[in-house]
Design a protein around this motif. Structure first.
Motif, PDB file in Angstrom:
ATOM      1  N   GLY A  38       3.918  50.159  93.121  1.00 12.87           N
ATOM      2  CA  GLY A  38       3.352  48.861  93.471  1.00 12.87           C
ATOM      3  C   GLY A  38       4.001  48.312  94.729  1.00 12.87           C
ATOM      4  N   ILE A  39       3.193  47.853  95.661  1.00 14.87           N
ATOM      5  CA  ILE A  39       3.662  47.418  96.982  1.00 14.87           C
ATOM      6  C   ILE A  39       4.651  46.257  96.894  1.00 14.87           C
ATOM      7  CG2 ILE A  39       1.808  45.779  97.483  1.00 14.87           C
ATOM      8  CD1 ILE A  39       3.082  48.356  99.973  1.00 14.87           C
ATOM      9  N   LEU A  40       4.572  45.473  95.828  1.00  8.74           N
ATOM     10  CA  LEU A  40       5.477  44.331  95.711  1.00  8.74           C
ATOM     11  C   LEU A  40       6.933  44.756  95.526  1.00  8.74           C
ATOM     12  CD1 LEU A  40       3.288  41.886  93.588  1.00  8.74           C
ATOM     13  CD2 LEU A  40       3.662  41.910  96.065  1.00  8.74           C
ATOM     14  N   HIS A  41       7.169  46.012  95.147  1.00 11.65           N
ATOM     15  CA  HIS A  41       8.533  46.525  95.018  1.00 11.65           C
ATOM     16  C   HIS A  41       9.057  47.135  96.313  1.00 11.65           C
ATOM     17  CE1 HIS A  41       8.932  45.956  90.727  1.00 11.65           C
ATOM     18  NE2 HIS A  41       7.742  46.505  90.544  1.00 11.65           N
ATOM     19  N   ILE A  42       8.183  47.376  97.287  1.00  8.95           N
ATOM     20  CA  ILE A  42       8.562  48.077  98.510  1.00  8.95           C
ATOM     21  C   ILE A  42       9.056  47.071  99.546  1.00  8.95           C
ATOM     22  CG2 ILE A  42       7.827  49.668 100.323  1.00  8.95           C
ATOM     23  CD1 ILE A  42       7.627  50.815  97.442  1.00  8.95           C
ATOM     24  N   LYS A  43      10.263  47.321 100.044  1.00  6.76           N
ATOM     25  CA  LYS A  43      10.829  46.465 101.083  1.00  6.76           C
ATOM     26  C   LYS A  43      10.529  47.027 102.463  1.00  6.76           C
ATOM     27  CE  LYS A  43      15.136  44.208 102.302  1.00  6.76           C
ATOM     28  NZ  LYS A  43      16.507  43.969 101.907  1.00  6.76           N
ATOM     29  N   GLU A  44      10.762  48.331 102.650  1.00  3.78           N
ATOM     30  CA  GLU A  44      10.476  48.980 103.921  1.00  3.78           C
ATOM     31  C   GLU A  44      10.558  50.486 103.752  1.00  3.78           C
ATOM     32  OE1 GLU A  44      13.712  48.677 107.054  1.00  3.78           O
ATOM     33  OE2 GLU A  44      14.497  47.283 105.556  1.00  3.78           O
ATOM     34  N   ILE A  45      10.170  51.189 104.799  1.00  2.64           N
ATOM     35  CA  ILE A  45      10.234  52.643 104.818  1.00  2.64           C
ATOM     36  C   ILE A  45      11.029  53.014 106.066  1.00  2.64           C
ATOM     37  CG2 ILE A  45       8.902  54.774 104.952  1.00  2.64           C
ATOM     38  CD1 ILE A  45       6.511  52.988 103.848  1.00  2.64           C
ATOM     39  N   ILE A  46      12.045  53.859 105.896  1.00  3.89           N
ATOM     40  CA  ILE A  46      12.878  54.245 107.034  1.00  3.89           C
ATOM     41  C   ILE A  46      12.903  55.761 107.191  1.00  3.89           C
ATOM     42  CG2 ILE A  46      14.315  52.166 106.911  1.00  3.89           C
ATOM     43  CD1 ILE A  46      16.517  53.892 105.606  1.00  3.89           C
ATOM     44  N   GLU A  47      13.256  56.206 108.393  1.00  6.28           N
ATOM     45  CA  GLU A  47      13.420  57.629 108.624  1.00  6.28           C
ATOM     46  C   GLU A  47      14.559  58.143 107.761  1.00  6.28           C
ATOM     47  OE1 GLU A  47      14.227  57.320 112.900  1.00  6.28           O
ATOM     48  OE2 GLU A  47      12.605  58.785 113.135  1.00  6.28           O
ATOM     49  N   TYR A  48      14.475  59.409 107.388  1.00  6.33           N
ATOM     50  CA  TYR A  48      15.575  60.025 106.662  1.00  6.33           C
ATOM     51  C   TYR A  48      16.724  60.189 107.646  1.00  6.33           C
ATOM     52  CZ  TYR A  48      18.391  63.101 103.858  1.00  6.33           C
ATOM     53  OH  TYR A  48      19.442  63.628 103.153  1.00  6.33           O
ATOM     54  N   GLY A  49      17.914  59.762 107.245  1.00  7.92           N
ATOM     55  CA  GLY A  49      19.103  59.892 108.085  1.00  7.92           C
ATOM     56  C   GLY A  49      20.242  60.447 107.269  1.00  7.92           C
ATOM     57  N   ALA A  50      21.375  60.559 107.907  1.00  5.53           N
ATOM     58  CA  ALA A  50      22.555  61.107 107.236  1.00  5.53           C
ATOM     59  C   ALA A  50      22.972  60.200 106.078  1.00  5.53           C
ATOM     60  CB  ALA A  50      23.694  61.247 108.231  1.00  5.53           C
ATOM     61  N   LEU A  51      23.251  60.828 104.955  1.00  3.83           N
ATOM     62  CA  LEU A  51      23.708  60.106 103.774  1.00  3.83           C
ATOM     63  C   LEU A  51      25.193  60.369 103.583  1.00  3.83           C
ATOM     64  CD1 LEU A  51      20.882  61.045 101.250  1.00  3.83           C
ATOM     65  CD2 LEU A  51      21.044  59.000 102.633  1.00  3.83           C
ATOM     66  N   THR A  52      25.882  59.415 102.997  1.00  5.66           N
ATOM     67  CA  THR A  52      27.274  59.606 102.618  1.00  5.66           C
ATOM     68  C   THR A  52      27.291  59.957 101.140  1.00  5.66           C
ATOM     69  OG1 THR A  52      27.981  57.964 104.251  1.00  5.66           O
ATOM     70  CG2 THR A  52      29.539  58.504 102.478  1.00  5.66           C
ATOM     71  N   ALA A  53      27.813  61.139 100.830  1.00  3.42           N
ATOM     72  CA  ALA A  53      27.852  61.593  99.436  1.00  3.42           C
ATOM     73  C   ALA A  53      28.838  60.743  98.639  1.00  3.42           C
ATOM     74  CB  ALA A  53      28.263  63.059  99.374  1.00  3.42           C
ATOM     75  N   VAL A  54      28.527  60.542  97.376  1.00  8.75           N
ATOM     76  CA  VAL A  54      29.396  59.799  96.464  1.00  8.75           C
ATOM     77  C   VAL A  54      29.786  60.752  95.340  1.00  8.75           C
ATOM     78  CG1 VAL A  54      29.578  57.812  94.919  1.00  8.75           C
ATOM     79  CG2 VAL A  54      28.211  57.637  97.012  1.00  8.75           C
ATOM     80  N   PRO A  55      31.090  61.005  95.165  1.00 10.52           N
ATOM     81  CA  PRO A  55      31.503  61.952  94.122  1.00 10.52           C
ATOM     82  C   PRO A  55      31.196  61.438  92.717  1.00 10.52           C
ATOM     83  CG  PRO A  55      33.419  61.059  95.308  1.00 10.52           C
ATOM     84  CD  PRO A  55      32.201  60.459  95.907  1.00 10.52           C
ATOM     85  N   MET A  56      31.050  62.379  91.796  1.00  7.54           N
ATOM     86  CA  MET A  56      30.868  62.110  90.367  1.00  7.54           C
ATOM     87  C   MET A  56      29.577  61.372  90.051  1.00  7.54           C
ATOM     88  SD  MET A  56      33.494  63.688  89.412  1.00  7.54           S
ATOM     89  CE  MET A  56      33.472  63.415  87.667  1.00  7.54           C
ATOM     90  N   MET A  57      28.558  61.591  90.834  1.00  8.68           N
ATOM     91  CA  MET A  57      27.250  60.992  90.581  1.00  8.68           C
ATOM     92  C   MET A  57      26.304  62.078  90.080  1.00  8.68           C
ATOM     93  SD  MET A  57      26.783  57.740  91.213  1.00  8.68           S
ATOM     94  CE  MET A  57      28.310  57.291  90.454  1.00  8.68           C
ATOM     95  N   PRO A  58      25.286  61.700  89.331  1.00 10.65           N
ATOM     96  CA  PRO A  58      24.289  62.695  88.922  1.00 10.65           C
ATOM     97  C   PRO A  58      23.670  63.339  90.156  1.00 10.65           C
ATOM     98  CG  PRO A  58      23.931  60.587  87.818  1.00 10.65           C
ATOM     99  CD  PRO A  58      24.990  60.361  88.838  1.00 10.65           C
ATOM    100  N   GLY A  59      23.149  64.550  90.012  1.00  7.66           N
ATOM    101  CA  GLY A  59      22.597  65.294  91.131  1.00  7.66           C
ATOM    102  C   GLY A  59      21.465  64.606  91.854  1.00  7.66           C
ATOM    103  N   PHE A  60      20.730  63.734  91.177  1.00 11.85           N
ATOM    104  CA  PHE A  60      19.609  63.073  91.834  1.00 11.85           C
ATOM    105  C   PHE A  60      20.045  61.914  92.723  1.00 11.85           C
ATOM    106  CE2 PHE A  60      19.878  61.237  87.569  1.00 11.85           C
ATOM    107  CZ  PHE A  60      19.982  59.891  87.852  1.00 11.85           C
ATOM    108  N   VAL A  61      21.318  61.500  92.645  1.00  7.38           N
ATOM    109  CA  VAL A  61      21.840  60.479  93.553  1.00  7.38           C
ATOM    110  C   VAL A  61      22.384  61.233  94.766  1.00  7.38           C
ATOM    111  CG1 VAL A  61      23.461  58.586  93.901  1.00  7.38           C
ATOM    112  CG2 VAL A  61      22.401  58.920  91.653  1.00  7.38           C
TER     113      VAL A  61
END
Length: 185
Positions: A38-61
């Protein structure tokens, strides 16, 4: 900032749209399947960029991004649905989703999608309940199924898909499993 803002979403549905029972949805692809939020939940769409990994998170994070000074966790929807991690291509992007928490606080999360398709207006009469079988997505993640231009679109219940309680429980279980593995070694 990790990515350039591709789209700022405007939330200006008219009263006529609401009265006739149609809602606007952002559609996107994950593999060969089309999904919508639903569009009311969407704030914006951005290009994929470098992410900073966070240890001990599930694989989907997949990690976090800095979005104008705010730390935003980024979820790989393909992994969240039990599939392989998304392969990042030039069309991959991060959909920034805004949710209201139980105490009224606003939560902002990013979701990696393979490709954003369009914003569609879907009449509530064209939405069917989630099927009891046949999708690779958990039933509680599906708000309904819509047929648009001869193709099925899976409407997601973003509150369920991006449930902080469930994701925190999964992170705790992963942490406990890692602790048990260290103890056994």
């Amino acid at each position: 900032m990790t990515g350039q803002s591709l789209v700022k979403v405007q939330h200006n549905m008219s009263v006529a749209q609401v009265q006739h029972g149609s809602t606007q949805y952002l559609t996107f692809m994950l593999g060969a399947e089309m999904f919508a939020i639903g569009i009311l939940h969407i704030k914006e769409i951005i290009e994929y960029g470098a992410l900073t990994a966070v240890p001990m998170m599930p694989g989907f994070v997949r990690g976090v991004i800095n979005l104008r000074g705010a730390v935003v966790p980024v979820i790989d929807l393909s992994s969240r649905f039990g599939g392989p991690a998304s392969e990042i291509t030039r069309r991959s992007c991060i959909v920034i989703i805004e949710l209201q928490g139980a105490a009224g606080e606003t939560r902002v999360l990013g979701a990696i999608v393979d490709m954003v398709s369009a914003v569609l207006e879907i009449d509530s009469g064209n939405i069917e309940p989630a099927p009891s079988f046949g999708t690779r997505v958990r039933n509680d993640f599906i708000a309904g199924m819509a047929k648009v231009n001869g193709r099925f679109v899976i409407l997601l219940d973003v509150e369920q898909v991006l449930s902080l309680h469930e994701m925190a429980a999964l992170a705790s279980a992963q942490e406990a499993a890692a602790g048990a593995a260290l103890t056994a070694a």
